[in-house]
Design a protein around this motif. Structure first.
Motif, PDB file in Angstrom:
ATOM      1  N   THR A 142       5.044  -6.814  -6.049  1.00 47.61           N
ATOM      2  CA  THR A 142       5.137  -5.527  -6.757  1.00 47.61           C
ATOM      3  C   THR A 142       6.369  -5.508  -7.657  1.00 47.61           C
ATOM      4  O   THR A 142       7.330  -6.260  -7.417  1.00 47.61           O
ATOM      5  CB  THR A 142       5.244  -4.349  -5.757  1.00 47.61           C
ATOM      6  OG1 THR A 142       6.557  -4.373  -5.165  1.00 47.61           O
ATOM      7  CG2 THR A 142       4.187  -4.413  -4.670  1.00 47.61           C
ATOM      8  N   LYS A 172       2.100   2.275  -3.471  1.00 43.55           N
ATOM      9  CA  LYS A 172       1.098   2.471  -4.533  1.00 43.55           C
ATOM     10  C   LYS A 172       1.462   3.633  -5.460  1.00 43.55           C
ATOM     11  O   LYS A 172       1.360   3.524  -6.680  1.00 43.55           O
ATOM     12  CB  LYS A 172      -0.285   2.701  -3.893  1.00 43.55           C
ATOM     13  CG  LYS A 172      -1.424   2.292  -4.799  1.00 43.55           C
ATOM     14  CD  LYS A 172      -2.750   2.364  -4.079  1.00 43.55           C
ATOM     15  CE  LYS A 172      -3.069   1.050  -3.376  1.00 43.55           C
ATOM     16  NZ  LYS A 172      -4.283   1.135  -2.566  1.00 43.55           N
ATOM     17  N   ASN A 173       1.927   4.730  -4.889  1.00 40.96           N
ATOM     18  CA  ASN A 173       2.274   5.898  -5.713  1.00 40.96           C
ATOM     19  C   ASN A 173       3.784   6.077  -5.862  1.00 40.96           C
ATOM     20  O   ASN A 173       4.254   7.170  -6.162  1.00 40.96           O
ATOM     21  CB  ASN A 173       1.661   7.167  -5.114  1.00 40.96           C
ATOM     22  CG  ASN A 173       0.143   7.081  -5.105  1.00 40.96           C
ATOM     23  OD1 ASN A 173      -0.463   6.637  -6.081  1.00 40.96           O
ATOM     24  ND2 ASN A 173      -0.465   7.475  -3.993  1.00 40.96           N
ATOM     25  N   GLY A 198       0.823  -1.211   0.000  1.00 40.67           N
ATOM     26  CA  GLY A 198       0.000   0.000   0.000  1.00 40.67           C
ATOM     27  C   GLY A 198       0.854   1.257   0.000  1.00 40.67           C
ATOM     28  O   GLY A 198       0.539   2.243  -0.688  1.00 40.67           O
TER      29      GLY A 198
END
Lengths: 156, 306
Positions: free
Chosen positions: B278, B253-254, B250
């Motif tokens: 990821t 994410k960016n 999380g």
């Protein structure tokens, strides 16, 4: 030397004078001399806080012995780099050297790091490199930690 | 003159480059041809401290090159536990082998071994001091991902006080003119001051923070480390900081696309398993690169040109 100083620390006929000791360092040099077995029972005179043109104030030591061993001189060079060691014969200075710490300091100082192999392997000589002479910083060759010379205890 | 690998202090950038180039060439050689390169050589693998990756990858590297391995994986299985000095152990082992790989909990042990042995010595980790073979594989991983080292922004996270992998890698990166680092750690595990006093002809900046999220938009590489229970003199202090940082998917994410997360492994809680999925997770490939780099190191030690 002024008349006043002569009164306080008499001239010696023959022996060693350690001069130009920055005021306060004399005690540390005295501690080194006390640990040298060759100087046991040798008369030593210690003077503190003399006026000095170069240093402002200085300490001085006079030792009634013809020479100092190399190891003791090296220890002095670590504790107070730049002091002058004079050899006296018949009240005259026959030799004068300003002592500087060696680039590699072998088995003179104990490493402060409890995890260093030199603290754990019997008989292993300590080695330090003088990495920053201006700030009296040394680096242990083994554990690679940097220390101020003054925080390390001497191996006598 | 024998070739030891003890500390990143001893290597210039061009020396490191030789290892990186050799590793790249190792990958181009077939397993069959590689198997001929160190035939008849014996590696002594002396692990006085626990290890999984370093020991197994060194041993696997030696077998891949056709050599053999002797050694031990814990001190209790040796005569050291009977009171034998380290020096005596080295003098005994050197008559049985051609290269010595050492991991030891005390700092400076590999340097000492290299001084007393006529064999080349490779440091596989000495206390909290250095881990040069990990550093070389870290650099190899960085080069494979970014094709360069200079100019990258690297954030070190976790135990920066005791982590030898951080200490070694930081010194190596500075040799490649990396001049800005973010240091993310709890107060009690900050990077030691002596490691920040770098002697370079360019300024090196350290940005210190206690917030892991600061590193995500900042860095090209986040180098995570485990809080090492075994290094703490006081276990209460360990309990206070053991879960200080946990990176999860999380949080990423960016994250910038190019961001890679490295970790010398083993991990405990500092990287959540969901990060593995990821594109930023690079740590398992990093571990795999260890096998390649350790082959390169052994070839360099034995001066085998490929």
């Amino acid at each position: 030397m002024s008349d006043k100083k002569i009164q306080m620390i008499p001239k010696i006929r023959s022996g060693i004078v350690i001069d130009h000791i920055p005021a306060g360092d004399g005690v540390h040099i005295l501690e080194i001399l006390e640990r040298d077995p060759a100087l046991k029972n040798v008369p030593i005179t210690f003077g503190m806080n003399y006026q000095s043109n170069k240093l402002g104030a200085k300490d001085m030591l006079k030792i009634k012995k013809d020479d100092l061993c190399e190891r003791t001189i090296q220890h002095i060079s670590l504790v107070s780099p730049g002091v002058t060691i004079k050899r006296i014969r018949n009240f005259e200075v026959v030799e004068k050297v300003s002592v500087q710490p060696p680039k590699e300091i072998v088995n003179l100082l104990r490493c402060l790091n409890p995890g260093c192999i030199t603290q754990n392997e019997p008989g292993l000589k300590t080695r330090f490199i003088l990495t920053d002479p201006r700030n009296n910083l040394v680096t242990c060759v083994y554990c690679e930690r940097e220390f101020s010379i003054h925080e390390l205890s001497p191996i006598i | 003159m024998k070739r030891d690998l003890i500390s990143m202090h001893d290597l210039k950038a061009e020396d490191i480059q030789v290892y990186l180039d050799t590793a790249a060439r190792v990958e181009t050689i077939s397993l069959k041809d590689r198997f001929q390169l160190l035939q008849g050589k014996i590696m002594a693998s002396l692990f006085f401290e626990a290890s999984t990756r370093t020991r197994l990858s060194f041993e696997a590297a030696m077998y891949r090159l056709g050599g053999n391995v002797i050694g031990f994986a814990e001190q209790t299985a040796t005569s050291v536990s009977k009171g034998e000095s380290f020096s005596d152990t080295i003098h005994t082992v050197e008559s049985y082998s051609d290269v010595i790989v050492i991991r030891h909990p005390k700092e400076g042990t590999s340097r000492h071994a290299a001084q007393i042995s006529y064999l080349p010595v490779i440091n596989a980790g000495d206390g909290t001091n250095q881990h040069p073979t990990q550093t070389l594989l870290d650099l190899y991983t960085i080069i494979k991902n970014f094709k360069k080292i200079e100019g990258l922004r690297i954030a070190f996270v976790g135990d920066l006080k005791y982590s030898r992998t951080v200490h070694s890698l930081l010194q190596a990166l500075i040799k490649f003119r990396v001049n800005e680092f973010m240091l993310v750690s709890p107060e009690s595990l900050r990077l030691p001051e002596y490691l920040k006093r770098v002697k370079t002809d360019f300024p090196v900046t350290f940005v210190e923070t206690k917030n892991l999220e600061d590193a995500i938009p900042y860095a090209d590489i986040i180098y995570m480390t485990r809080i090492q229970r075994e290094r703490f003199p006081d276990q209460i202090e360990y309990e206070k900081v053991k879960d200080a940082f946990c990176l999860n998917a999380g949080m990423l994410k960016n994250a910038p696309e190019q961001l890679k997360v490295l970790h010398p492994l083993p991990r405990v809680n500092e990287i959540a398993p969901d990060v593995d999925e990821t594109p930023h997770a690079e740590y398992f490939r990093q571990a795999k690169n260890g096998l390649i780099m350790r082959q390169a190191i052994l070839l360099n030690v034995f001066e085998v040109k490929i």
